[in-house]
Write a protein that holds these residues in place. Structure first.
Motif, mmCIF file in Angstrom:
data_model
loop_
_atom_site.group_PDB
_atom_site.id
_atom_site.type_symbol
_atom_site.label_atom_id
_atom_site.label_comp_id
_atom_site.label_asym_id
_atom_site.label_seq_id
_atom_site.Cartn_x
_atom_site.Cartn_y
_atom_site.Cartn_z
ATOM 1 N N MET A 1 12.220 39.175 75.510
ATOM 2 C CA MET A 1 10.777 38.968 75.505
ATOM 3 C C MET A 1 10.423 37.538 75.912
ATOM 4 N N THR A 2 11.375 36.627 75.747
ATOM 5 C CA THR A 2 11.194 35.220 76.103
ATOM 6 C C THR A 2 12.500 34.698 76.705
ATOM 7 N N ILE A 3 12.420 33.533 77.336
ATOM 8 C CA ILE A 3 13.626 32.902 77.869
ATOM 9 C C ILE A 3 14.584 32.535 76.737
ATOM 10 N N ALA A 4 14.032 32.164 75.584
ATOM 11 C CA ALA A 4 14.880 31.862 74.432
ATOM 12 C C ALA A 4 15.713 33.077 74.053
ATOM 13 N N GLY A 5 15.128 34.264 74.176
ATOM 14 C CA GLY A 5 15.864 35.492 73.890
ATOM 15 C C GLY A 5 17.036 35.672 74.824
ATOM 16 N N ALA A 6 16.827 35.350 76.095
ATOM 17 C CA ALA A 6 17.910 35.462 77.078
ATOM 18 C C ALA A 6 19.012 34.447 76.792
ATOM 19 N N GLN A 7 18.619 33.232 76.437
ATOM 20 C CA GLN A 7 19.602 32.176 76.203
ATOM 21 C C GLN A 7 20.453 32.435 74.961
ATOM 22 N N VAL B 1 26.257 39.435 79.988
ATOM 23 C CA VAL B 1 26.007 39.441 78.537
ATOM 24 C C VAL B 1 27.051 40.221 77.749
ATOM 25 N N LYS B 2 27.996 40.829 78.433
ATOM 26 C CA LYS B 2 28.935 41.761 77.796
ATOM 27 C C LYS B 2 29.641 41.171 76.587
ATOM 28 N N LYS B 3 30.240 39.991 76.736
ATOM 29 C CA LYS B 3 30.992 39.394 75.626
ATOM 30 C C LYS B 3 30.069 39.037 74.465
ATOM 31 N N CYS B 4 28.937 38.392 74.771
ATOM 32 C CA CYS B 4 28.007 38.002 73.705
ATOM 33 C C CYS B 4 27.436 39.217 72.996
ATOM 34 N N PHE B 5 27.131 40.249 73.751
ATOM 35 C CA PHE B 5 26.583 41.462 73.142
ATOM 36 C C PHE B 5 27.606 42.085 72.195
ATOM 37 N N ARG B 6 28.859 42.134 72.629
ATOM 38 C CA ARG B 6 29.927 42.684 71.787
ATOM 39 C C ARG B 6 30.105 41.839 70.521
ATOM 40 N N ASP B 7 30.116 40.518 70.690
ATOM 41 C CA ASP B 7 30.294 39.627 69.537
ATOM 42 C C ASP B 7 29.136 39.768 68.556
ATOM 43 N N PHE B 8 27.924 39.901 69.089
ATOM 44 C CA PHE B 8 26.764 40.050 68.211
ATOM 45 C C PHE B 8 26.841 41.364 67.437
ATOM 46 N N GLU C 1 5.526 39.804 80.661
ATOM 47 C CA GLU C 1 6.774 40.358 81.174
ATOM 48 C C GLU C 1 7.880 40.330 80.129
ATOM 49 N N ALA C 2 8.894 41.147 80.395
ATOM 50 C CA ALA C 2 10.137 41.109 79.627
ATOM 51 C C ALA C 2 11.270 41.444 80.580
ATOM 52 N N PHE C 3 12.452 40.957 80.264
ATOM 53 C CA PHE C 3 13.646 41.308 81.029
ATOM 54 C C PHE C 3 14.372 42.446 80.324
ATOM 55 N N VAL C 4 15.113 43.225 81.083
ATOM 56 C CA VAL C 4 15.990 44.222 80.495
ATOM 57 C C VAL C 4 17.360 44.111 81.155
ATOM 58 N N ILE C 5 18.405 44.295 80.357
ATOM 59 C CA ILE C 5 19.769 44.255 80.867
ATOM 60 C C ILE C 5 20.634 45.116 79.952
ATOM 61 N N TYR D 1 16.944 41.620 84.448
ATOM 62 C CA TYR D 1 17.208 40.217 84.169
ATOM 63 C C TYR D 1 17.817 39.535 85.384
ATOM 64 N N ASP D 2 17.214 38.404 85.787
ATOM 65 C CA ASP D 2 17.741 37.663 86.930
ATOM 66 C C ASP D 2 17.811 36.163 86.677
ATOM 67 N N GLY D 3 17.619 35.761 85.437
ATOM 68 C CA GLY D 3 17.768 34.347 85.103
ATOM 69 C C GLY D 3 16.566 33.481 85.376
ATOM 70 N N THR D 4 15.498 34.044 85.926
ATOM 71 C CA THR D 4 14.304 33.260 86.225
ATOM 72 C C THR D 4 13.369 33.238 85.021
ATOM 73 N N PRO D 5 12.385 32.333 85.001
ATOM 74 C CA PRO D 5 11.414 32.304 83.900
ATOM 75 C C PRO D 5 10.575 33.574 83.871
ATOM 76 N N LEU D 6 9.990 33.841 82.731
ATOM 77 C CA LEU D 6 9.159 35.024 82.554
ATOM 78 C C LEU D 6 7.681 34.674 82.626
ATOM 79 N N ASP D 7 6.891 35.560 83.228
ATOM 80 C CA ASP D 7 5.448 35.427 83.144
ATOM 81 C C ASP D 7 5.002 35.864 81.755
ATOM 82 N N GLU D 8 3.741 35.649 81.441
ATOM 83 C CA GLU D 8 3.228 35.923 80.098
ATOM 84 C C GLU D 8 3.357 37.388 79.707
#
Length: 314
Positions: free
Chosen positions: A192-198, A106-113, A95-99, A86-93
């Protein structure tokens, strides 16, 4: 598979294959509310347990989700699918990011989730939390699929057949999308999408990263106009651009010849061996260069702004 993270792609496939082949009720359904503070952009989560009856309909839905990603004639995760950090850029069709959930972005949000299940609501209807997503979870909550779409809606001018006549559908309708925006497997998040990252990278985190990186860069001997750089780094799209900060590029600019060439190519004011970032436009151009948004057109050799950049695979 061409992915440099082939093992990550394989993990994604394995997760969706489990859905495609599911024959029992090992997965549960949850309405999720993802909230964002208007003051600082902090992300919060709430959950409400739901169930689908009969069970056969629930399993059929799970199978359809999994098949769409790994089992169709044209599956989304095909041979040319790529997983990259994951580098914050848009995704191609394809592709997926991993972090990892331990990453500071994402540490705080991941813990809260992950903590939301301890306070999950079961009273009243799931629409009581005003959900804007659904989660499909395995028994242990170690594998979670997130679809970031409002699950409840009111249908206008829609009627259903009952007692020999058609009656208005006045209640809210639950709609389950087969599109997945994020997958959590253990302590890893796959966007899988930018919405997922956000859903996991808050504006406050973006600004925190931008502030830290801008302060680091401002201390370099080849930078002038540090105050402007610090201010512009926290405005507009720049905070998210800093998620793609390239430390190698910054180190390479320690070479005076490289600095001069970059300044000339991208039109950044250069004086006495330094980037002069006093002007806002110069500061923004510089940010794009060090955050993988500034590239050179191979045909014109002129500067171009790109939405994302990754290593060329010949």
């Amino acid at each position: 598979m061409r992915s440099t993270f082939a093992n990550e792609t394989a993990q994604l496939c394995k997760s969706f294959e489990a859905l495609a082949k599911c024959e029992d009720n090992r997965y549960s359904l949850h309405a999720i509310c993802i909230g964002r503070s208007p003051e600082n952009g902090e992300i919060s989560y709430a959950a409400h347990s739901m169930s689908i009856r009969p069970e056969e309909d629930w399993i059929a839905y799970l199978n359809e989700v999994g098949t769409g990603y790994v089992g169709d004639k044209k599956p989304i995760i095909s041979d040319d699918f790529d997983v990259r950090p994951y580098d914050g850029t848009p995704l191609d069709e394809n592709e997926a990011f991993v972090i990892t959930g331990k990453d500071g972005r994402v540490k705080k949000c991941f813990r809260d989730f992950c903590d939301v299940w301890a306070t999950e609501s079961v009273e009243r209807g799931a629409d009581s939390i005003d959900p804007n997503a659904i989660a499909i979870c395995d028994d242990s909550k170690c594998c979670i699929f997130l679809s970031l779409r409002k699950p409840f809606s009111i249908l206008k001018h829609k009627f259903w057949y009952a007692d020999s006549s058609y009656k208005k559908i006045s209640d809210k309708i639950l709609t389950l999308s087969t599109k997945i925006d994020a997958v959590i497997v253990g302590d890893k998040l796959y966007f899988m999408t930018i919405a997922g990252a956000q859903a996991f990278v808050s504006e406050s985190i973006c600004k925190k990263v931008a502030k830290e990186k801008a302060e680091e860069v401002a201390k370099l001997e080849y930078i002038s106009g540090a105050e402007t750089l610090a201010a512009i780094s926290l405005t507009g799209l720049n905070p998210r651009r800093y998620l793609g900060y390239n430390a190698v590029r910054v180190a390479d600019l320690g070479n005076q010849t490289k600095r001069r060439d970059v300044a000339k190519t991208f039109g950044i004011t250069y004086s006495k061996g330094k980037f002069d970032l006093t002007d806002k436009s110069d500061a923004e151009k510089f940010i794009k260069v060090i955050c993988n948004r500034g590239m050179v057109d191979p045909f014109t050799e002129g500067p171009v702004e790109v939405s994302s950049a990754k290593a060329w695979e010949g």
